[in-house]
Design a protein around this motif. Structure first.
Motif, PDB file in Angstrom:
ATOM      1  N   GLY A 139       0.855  -1.358   0.028  1.00 21.37           N
ATOM      2  CA  GLY A 139       0.090   0.004  -0.080  1.00 21.37           C
ATOM      3  C   GLY A 139       0.763   1.314  -0.004  1.00 21.37           C
ATOM      4  N   SER A 140       2.346   1.400   0.085  1.00 21.80           N
ATOM      5  CA  SER A 140       2.952   2.305   0.118  1.00 21.80           C
ATOM      6  C   SER A 140       2.901   3.061  -1.364  1.00 21.80           C
ATOM      7  N   ILE A 141       2.952   4.354  -1.374  1.00 21.22           N
ATOM      8  CA  ILE A 141       2.758   5.198  -2.386  1.00 21.22           C
ATOM      9  C   ILE A 141       3.961   6.060  -2.903  1.00 21.22           C
ATOM     10  N   PHE A 142       4.233   5.959  -4.113  1.00 25.06           N
ATOM     11  CA  PHE A 142       5.372   6.748  -4.600  1.00 25.06           C
ATOM     12  C   PHE A 142       4.975   7.544  -5.370  1.00 25.06           C
ATOM     13  N   SER A 143       5.492   9.194  -5.645  1.00 23.08           N
ATOM     14  CA  SER A 143       5.163   9.826  -6.643  1.00 23.08           C
ATOM     15  C   SER A 143       6.329  10.674  -7.057  1.00 23.08           C
ATOM     16  N   TYR A 144       6.558  10.735  -8.279  1.00 17.20           N
ATOM     17  CA  TYR A 144       7.916  11.376  -8.840  1.00 17.20           C
ATOM     18  C   TYR A 144       7.399  12.386  -9.983  1.00 17.20           C
ATOM     19  N   ILE A 145       8.062  13.335 -10.398  1.00 15.03           N
ATOM     20  CA  ILE A 145       8.137  14.218 -11.463  1.00 15.03           C
ATOM     21  C   ILE A 145       8.978  13.216 -12.531  1.00 15.03           C
ATOM     22  N   VAL A 146       8.260  13.199 -13.849  1.00 18.31           N
ATOM     23  CA  VAL A 146       9.320  12.521 -14.942  1.00 18.31           C
ATOM     24  C   VAL A 146       9.502  13.429 -16.008  1.00 18.31           C
ATOM     25  N   ARG A 147      10.517  13.554 -16.357  1.00 20.13           N
ATOM     26  CA  ARG A 147      11.030  14.465 -17.553  1.00 20.13           C
ATOM     27  C   ARG A 147      11.726  13.770 -18.805  1.00 20.13           C
ATOM     28  N   TYR A 148      11.566  14.188 -20.003  1.00 18.89           N
ATOM     29  CA  TYR A 148      12.564  13.564 -20.879  1.00 18.89           C
ATOM     30  C   TYR A 148      13.691  14.278 -20.949  1.00 18.89           C
ATOM     31  N   LYS A 149      14.751  13.663 -21.148  1.00 20.12           N
ATOM     32  CA  LYS A 149      16.334  14.191 -21.275  1.00 20.12           C
ATOM     33  C   LYS A 149      17.032  13.319 -22.459  1.00 20.12           C
ATOM     34  N   ALA A 150      17.781  13.871 -23.278  1.00 17.08           N
ATOM     35  CA  ALA A 150      18.320  13.065 -24.344  1.00 17.08           C
ATOM     36  C   ALA A 150      19.651  12.387 -23.787  1.00 17.08           C
ATOM     37  N   GLN A 151      20.036  13.162 -22.983  1.00 11.68           N
ATOM     38  CA  GLN A 151      21.378  12.522 -22.235  1.00 11.68           C
ATOM     39  C   GLN A 151      20.970  12.068 -20.913  1.00 11.68           C
ATOM     40  N   LEU A 152      21.271  10.883 -20.593  1.00 12.84           N
ATOM     41  CA  LEU A 152      21.147  10.440 -19.351  1.00 12.84           C
ATOM     42  C   LEU A 152      22.268  10.255 -18.352  1.00 12.84           C
ATOM     43  N   SER A 153      22.354  10.735 -17.332  1.00 13.88           N
ATOM     44  CA  SER A 153      23.431  10.336 -16.428  1.00 13.88           C
ATOM     45  C   SER A 153      23.436   9.345 -15.303  1.00 13.88           C
ATOM     46  N   LYS A 154      21.956   8.858 -15.113  1.00  8.83           N
ATOM     47  CA  LYS A 154      21.684   7.876 -14.197  1.00  8.83           C
ATOM     48  C   LYS A 154      20.649   6.955 -14.818  1.00  8.83           C
ATOM     49  N   LEU A 155      20.891   5.790 -14.840  1.00 14.40           N
ATOM     50  CA  LEU A 155      19.891   4.941 -15.249  1.00 14.40           C
ATOM     51  C   LEU A 155      19.120   3.985 -14.334  1.00 14.40           C
ATOM     52  N   ASN A 156      19.788   3.788 -12.874  1.00 10.33           N
ATOM     53  CA  ASN A 156      19.286   2.969 -12.154  1.00 10.33           C
ATOM     54  C   ASN A 156      18.895   3.911 -10.674  1.00 10.33           C
ATOM     55  N   TYR A 157      17.603   3.650 -10.304  1.00 16.33           N
ATOM     56  CA  TYR A 157      17.144   4.471  -8.842  1.00 16.33           C
ATOM     57  C   TYR A 157      16.551   3.410  -7.743  1.00 16.33           C
ATOM     58  N   PHE A 158      17.489   3.366  -6.768  1.00 17.35           N
ATOM     59  CA  PHE A 158      16.985   2.360  -5.695  1.00 17.35           C
ATOM     60  C   PHE A 158      16.203   3.352  -4.894  1.00 17.35           C
ATOM     61  N   ILE A 159      14.999   3.136  -4.854  1.00 15.28           N
ATOM     62  CA  ILE A 159      13.954   3.740  -4.047  1.00 15.28           C
ATOM     63  C   ILE A 159      13.860   3.412  -2.509  1.00 15.28           C
ATOM     64  N   PRO A 160      14.290   4.050  -1.479  1.00 15.26           N
ATOM     65  CA  PRO A 160      13.963   3.909  -0.131  1.00 15.26           C
ATOM     66  C   PRO A 160      12.546   3.961   0.266  1.00 15.26           C
ATOM     67  N   LEU A 161      12.059   3.078   1.394  1.00 11.98           N
ATOM     68  CA  LEU A 161      10.724   3.248   1.864  1.00 11.98           C
ATOM     69  C   LEU A 161      10.521   4.652   2.431  1.00 11.98           C
ATOM     70  N   SER A 162      11.614   5.662   3.034  1.00 11.65           N
ATOM     71  CA  SER A 162      11.429   6.877   3.208  1.00 11.65           C
ATOM     72  C   SER A 162      11.042   7.858   2.444  1.00 11.65           C
ATOM     73  N   ASN A 163      10.828   7.285   1.042  1.00 11.06           N
ATOM     74  CA  ASN A 163      10.757   8.081  -0.038  1.00 11.06           C
ATOM     75  C   ASN A 163       8.728   8.195  -0.292  1.00 11.06           C
ATOM     76  N   SER A 164       8.304   7.254   0.649  1.00 12.17           N
ATOM     77  CA  SER A 164       6.818   7.007   0.233  1.00 12.17           C
ATOM     78  C   SER A 164       6.213   8.307   0.638  1.00 12.17           C
ATOM     79  N   ILE A 165       5.224   8.765  -0.024  1.00 14.51           N
ATOM     80  CA  ILE A 165       4.493   9.969   0.373  1.00 14.51           C
ATOM     81  C   ILE A 165       3.488   9.480   1.240  1.00 14.51           C
TER      82      ILE A 165
END
Length: 274
Positions: A83-109
């Motif tokens: 039931g934990s909810i996570f919300s993010y803004i997503v944007r297009y970017k031609a060149q990416l510097s980060k390909l992996n995101y490890f989401i902690p539970l503390s990021n839950s809204i």
């Protein structure tokens, strides 16, 4: 289902208002951006068609993949299986510097099933408790001020006298007016004062069994009775009655010493309070 998702996204938007801005995750159409969550993903959705979030819908897994096409920014909503909810803004970017995101539970809204307590119910309950405590205080003070009628039930040990001056029934409670008189030359430090119901078992092997009665309120209970001092106080207990085979035991225990007292109270006094 679509209406349900929109409702959750609206809840998330309202929930985060006034809080810190959402983190932004960048993606494009040539690479997969992986998001790893603390619990398996149950649901994931983006707010715009130029973003795609894929995850295993048949067998819940901890990660999902995000891709994007050029266009305006949007948002990503993910719900874990707890039931934990996570919300993010997503944007297009031609060149990416980060390909992996490890989401902690503390990021839950928040949680899909928040444990919300009704403030009106809590306030009403609090007022009820406060009013009941206030009534106990006033009635106990009244009992200590008036003349007692039950006649003394007492027992002593080494100059320390334990007495029950009165037992009064009011509403749904029994009020025990108790007195400790210290006629010795040593202060008396209380360890505990317990009231129990003692049952005398019949049969060849007679035995006694005691059941402790928890007071719901105590008034002016002392921690020390000084030499040549008399203290009076009240124990308030839920109403109870006793059969002929039972009696109440008031047990006074000294913290450092052996001047312990057990006062036996007949069922007649318990069943016929004033």
């Amino acid at each position: 289902m679509k209406t349900y998702i929109i409702a959750i996204m609206a809840f998330c938007t309202n929930h985060i208002m006034g809080q810190q801005p959402l983190d932004t995750i960048y993606a494009n159409d040539t690479k997969n951006v992986a998001l790893f969550f603390p619990e398996p993903i149950r649901q994931g959705i983006t707010g715009s068609d130029n973003f795609v979030f894929t995850y295993n819908r048949e067998r819940e897994q901890y990660f999902g993949l995000l891709q994007a096409k050029p266009g305006k920014e949007s948002n990503l909503l993910v719900i874990n299986n707890n039931g934990s909810i996570f919300s993010y803004i997503v944007r297009y970017k031609a060149q990416l510097s980060k390909l992996n995101y490890f989401i902690p539970l503390s990021n839950s809204i928040g949680n899909e099933r928040p444990n919300v307590t009704d403030p009106i119910q809590v306030e009403t309950s609090k007022k009820s408790i406060d009013n009941r405590t206030y009534y106990y205080q006033k009635f106990c003070s009244y009992l200590l001020d008036r003349t007692q009628h039950i006649g003394r039930i007492n027992h002593q040990n080494e100059g320390v006298i334990l007495s029950v001056e009165n037992i009064v029934f009011d509403k749904e409670e029994l009020y025990f007016v108790i007195q400790i008189e210290n006629n010795s030359t040593l202060d008396y430090d209380l360890n505990f004062l317990n009231l129990s119901v003692e049952t005398r078992q019949k049969g060849k092997k007679k035995s006694l069994q005691r059941l402790y009665q928890e007071p719901i309120y105590t008034h002016n209970l002392p921690s020390k009775v000084k030499e040549n001092e008399i203290v009076r106080f009240v124990y308030v207990l839920p109403k109870f009655s006793l059969s002929n085979e039972r009696r109440a035991i008031l047990e006074l225990n000294e913290k450092v010493g052996e001047r312990n007292i057990e006062l036996k109270i007949s069922h007649r006094f318990i069943n016929n309070p004033k």
